[in-house]
Design an enzyme around this catalytic site. Structure first.
Site, PDB file in Angstrom:
ATOM      1  N   THR A 175     -15.641   2.373   6.786  1.00  0.00           N
ATOM      2  CA  THR A 175     -16.008   3.649   6.162  1.00  0.00           C
ATOM      3  C   THR A 175     -17.342   3.471   5.443  1.00  0.00           C
ATOM      4  OG1 THR A 175     -13.765   4.431   5.865  1.00  0.00           O
ATOM      5  CG2 THR A 175     -15.344   5.139   4.221  1.00  0.00           C
ATOM      6  N   ARG A 203      -3.635  13.091  10.282  1.00  0.00           N
ATOM      7  CA  ARG A 203      -3.679  12.380   8.996  1.00  0.00           C
ATOM      8  C   ARG A 203      -5.067  12.524   8.352  1.00  0.00           C
ATOM      9  NH1 ARG A 203      -7.025   8.053   6.763  1.00  0.00           N
ATOM     10  NH2 ARG A 203      -5.777   6.902   5.262  1.00  0.00           N
TER      11      ARG A 203
HETATM   12  N1  ASP Z   1     -10.538   5.292   3.034  1.00  0.00           N
HETATM   13  C1  ASP Z   1     -10.545   5.502   4.451  1.00  0.00           C
HETATM   14  C2  ASP Z   1      -9.323   6.290   4.845  1.00  0.00           C
HETATM   15  O1  ASP Z   1      -8.243   5.991   4.369  1.00  0.00           O
HETATM   16  C3  ASP Z   1     -10.571   4.246   5.268  1.00  0.00           C
HETATM   17  C4  ASP Z   1     -11.592   3.206   4.878  1.00  0.00           C
HETATM   18  O2  ASP Z   1     -12.150   3.243   3.796  1.00  0.00           O
HETATM   19  O3  ASP Z   1     -11.872   2.310   5.702  1.00  0.00           O
HETATM   20  O4  ASP Z   1      -9.441   7.155   5.668  1.00  0.00           O
END
Ligand code: ASP
Length: 307
Positions: A175, A203
């Site tokens: 992310t 989701r």
């Molecule tokens: N926070 C992000 C999510 O749960 C995933 C990530 O940070 O890699 O969609």
């Protein structure tokens, strides 16, 4: 306080990032972080706005398939991609976000468009995709986001019936997010993601939820999170940092430490934050977090682990 100082921090995801990866791959990640940092720092050093700088950094990482945002986004359980993004301007509390979008090339650009062109904060699913197309934003077929590395990662997770951070066990990551303080004293945050590998279709993670994965308020700080989204949602993580400062009188560092090391569980992930006073924090409770920082005094650094 009168400003002329600027600061930019970014992350490219938190998680288990193997130190045993080929040196060339690690170098590519570092270069990806540095390129994003340069893109944002150029905006700030030219006197540009915090939001424009944070967006420029995130845009750069969205287009880089090494990161789990835009091109190279992880696969969901159905073998497709659903992307989330949010932006927030700390001077006005204006914010915008998209969730579960499938055809918008740049989710962060769409998030900003929601902020600027609608009375709403969050648009989701096909309504968001259709609206963005009608607005003239660039669209792509869903498989444009495919990346063979991500597909292999998904097939592995699917076989083990696991939902995982994109950087859970094999060094793939992450992310992306950026926070900035501009030379006028304005704070902004931007975050963009493909979510978690093998997530259920539909989701939505913390990234597009204002106060969970993304937050900015000029009175305190700008925050962008990365990690297991459900945990960041449950604890209203990004807003939690702001609240600890505003009402708890904590420093940025104390607020971030409390959130990351006392509220969240080890392995959940991390966050980047910049304060109104120009201080900044990049804190995580996972083995590593791709990150970088630059400021008007000449700082320019990227890092992955604790070293
Ligand atoms: N926070 C992000 C999510 O749960 C995933 C990530 O940070 O890699 O969609």
């Amino acid at each position: 306080m009168p400003h002329s100082h600027w600061v930019l921090c970014l992350h490219g995801g938190a998680g288990v990032i193997g130190r045993d990866q080929p040196a060339a791959r690690i170098a590519a990640y570092r270069e990806g972080l540095a390129a994003a940092l340069r893109a944002g720092a150029n905006v700030l050093s030219a006197g540009g706005a915090a939001l424009d700088a944070a967006m420029a950094a995130v845009r750069s990482m969205e287009e880089n398939p090494l990161f789990n945002a835009g091109k190279g986004a992880v696969f969901d359980a159905s073998g497709g991609h659903e992307l989330d993004a949010a932006v927030m301007d700390g001077s006005t509390l204006s914010c915008g976000a998209v969730a579960g979008v499938r055809t918008i090339r740049s989710p962060i650009v769409a998030a900003r468009a929601v902020m600027e062109r609608t009375p709403h904060v969050l648009l989701a699913g096909t309504g968001a995709d259709d609206w963005a197309r009608d607005q003239g934003l660039e669209t792509v077929p869903n498989n444009w986001f495919d990346d063979e590395f991500r597909r292999a990662q998904w097939l592995k997770a699917k076989e083990a019936a696991r939902v995982q951070l994109d950087h859970a066990d094999d060094g793939a990551k992450g992310t992306v997010g950026a926070v900035a303080l501009d030379s006028s004293g304005v704070l902004a945050a931007a975050t963009s993601t493909g979510g978690m590998t093998n997530k259920m279709s539909g989701r939505v993670g913390d990234t597009p939820l204002i106060g969970a994965g993304t937050y900015a308020d000029n009175r305190t700080c700008a925050v962008s999170c990365t990690g297991t989204g459900e945990q960041f949602i449950r604890h209203a993580a990004a807003h939690g940092v702001h609240a600890r400062m505003l009402w708890g009188g904590m420093s940025l560092k104390a607020a971030c430490n409390d959130l990351v090391h006392r509220v969240l569980k080890p392995g959940d992930g991390g966050l980047i934050a910049v304060g109104q006073d120009g201080s900044y924090v990049m804190e995580y409770n996972s083995p590593g977090m791709f990150r970088g920082a630059a400021d008007s005094r000449g700082a320019f650094m990227t890092a992955i682990w604790d070293d």
